[in-house]
Scaffold this active site. Sequence first.
Site, short mmCIF file in Angstrom:
data_model
loop_
_atom_site.label_atom_id
_atom_site.label_comp_id
_atom_site.label_asym_id
_atom_site.label_seq_id
_atom_site.Cartn_x
_atom_site.Cartn_y
_atom_site.Cartn_z
N ASP A 19 38.17 54.02 -9.32
CA ASP A 19 37.99 52.81 -9.27
C ASP A 19 37.54 51.77 -8.25
OD1 ASP A 19 39.16 53.82 -11.24
OD2 ASP A 19 41.68 53.67 -10.02
N GLU A 226 38.65 47.65 -19.87
CA GLU A 226 38.87 47.81 -18.79
C GLU A 226 38.15 47.25 -17.49
OE1 GLU A 226 41.47 51.27 -18.00
OE2 GLU A 226 39.60 52.84 -18.44
#
Length: 327
Positions: A19, A226
Amino acid sequence: MTIESRGGAPLVTHIYTADPSAHVFEGKLYVYPSHDLDHEMTSNDNGDQYDMEDYHVLSLNEDLTQALDHGEALHLNDIPWAKKQLWAPDAAYKDGTYYLFFPARDYNDVFRIGVATGISPKGPFRAEPNYIPGSFSIDPAVFADDDGKAYVYFGGLWGGQLEKWQTGAFEPDAAGPSGDEPALGPRVAELTDDMLGFREKPREIRIVDEDGVPIRAGDEERRYFEGPWVHKHEGRYYLSYSTGTTHKIVYAVGDEPYGPFTFKGTILTPVVGWTTHHSIVRYRDKWYLFYHDSSLSGGADNKRCVKMTELHYEADGAIRTIDPYPE
Ligand code: FUB
């Protein structure tokens, strides 16, 4: 066209990272990743296998050939409101202070978004005593516009709980829209001047097709899942995100930070591992995509590694699709 600078190698190999949110601070490229733990967890759609407990900050040397781990910048034990799961973070800077935004489950098992502050881009960061009032779900990404306003984009389906907030309150049993209904969009809120709160109630972003029709929930090749990221290129706002079940990073373009955004295409084709998550940053007149895959662990979904590659625009502003594994 892909990897020019690093050949698809993980930025670091001594820990698992995921991420990546990349920013240029003080003339240097910093990366704010999740820190995946090297432990075995039951895998499920709730994301229990992503059971992270701290954040490390990475920085790159001038020619982007080496990454340095600055060590632990914030630990779960030092966040009073957070019970578990430190997921995808982002960072921002304003008036001498660095801000680390991060999601975690609170003691009711509800994902919230918190903020921590520090005086260096490397950390350490000190968490605020409570999560941001009115915050929910996961994957905060902060975009600072040229006019000085800063916005935080956030939200993720399934383990990220976005579908449970459709009424504005947390409904633990709520399901997402059916396939022919408009997909849920990420949320956006302008930040307060001190960067510690929302100036407004979060708004839902609309992502539409070329005819202005909202992308449907069943359109898994294009619908939002997301990992939102917003950047500006030649005056237009680019919203990029993960499609989740189809494992792509895609993008849509708009004229306002609030959208609507018109779907354009794919930035990154699927990587090794279930999740895909990215950021886009300009450094010394080149654009870079930071992303992750699970290659370092031989494919374990919850043991990922951060990578980077150069990103190219076509003359019309389209982003060239990147294949992370060219022949
Ligand atoms: O790292 C945990 C979660 O996996 C992130 O919050 C999502 O974006 C996905 O990458």
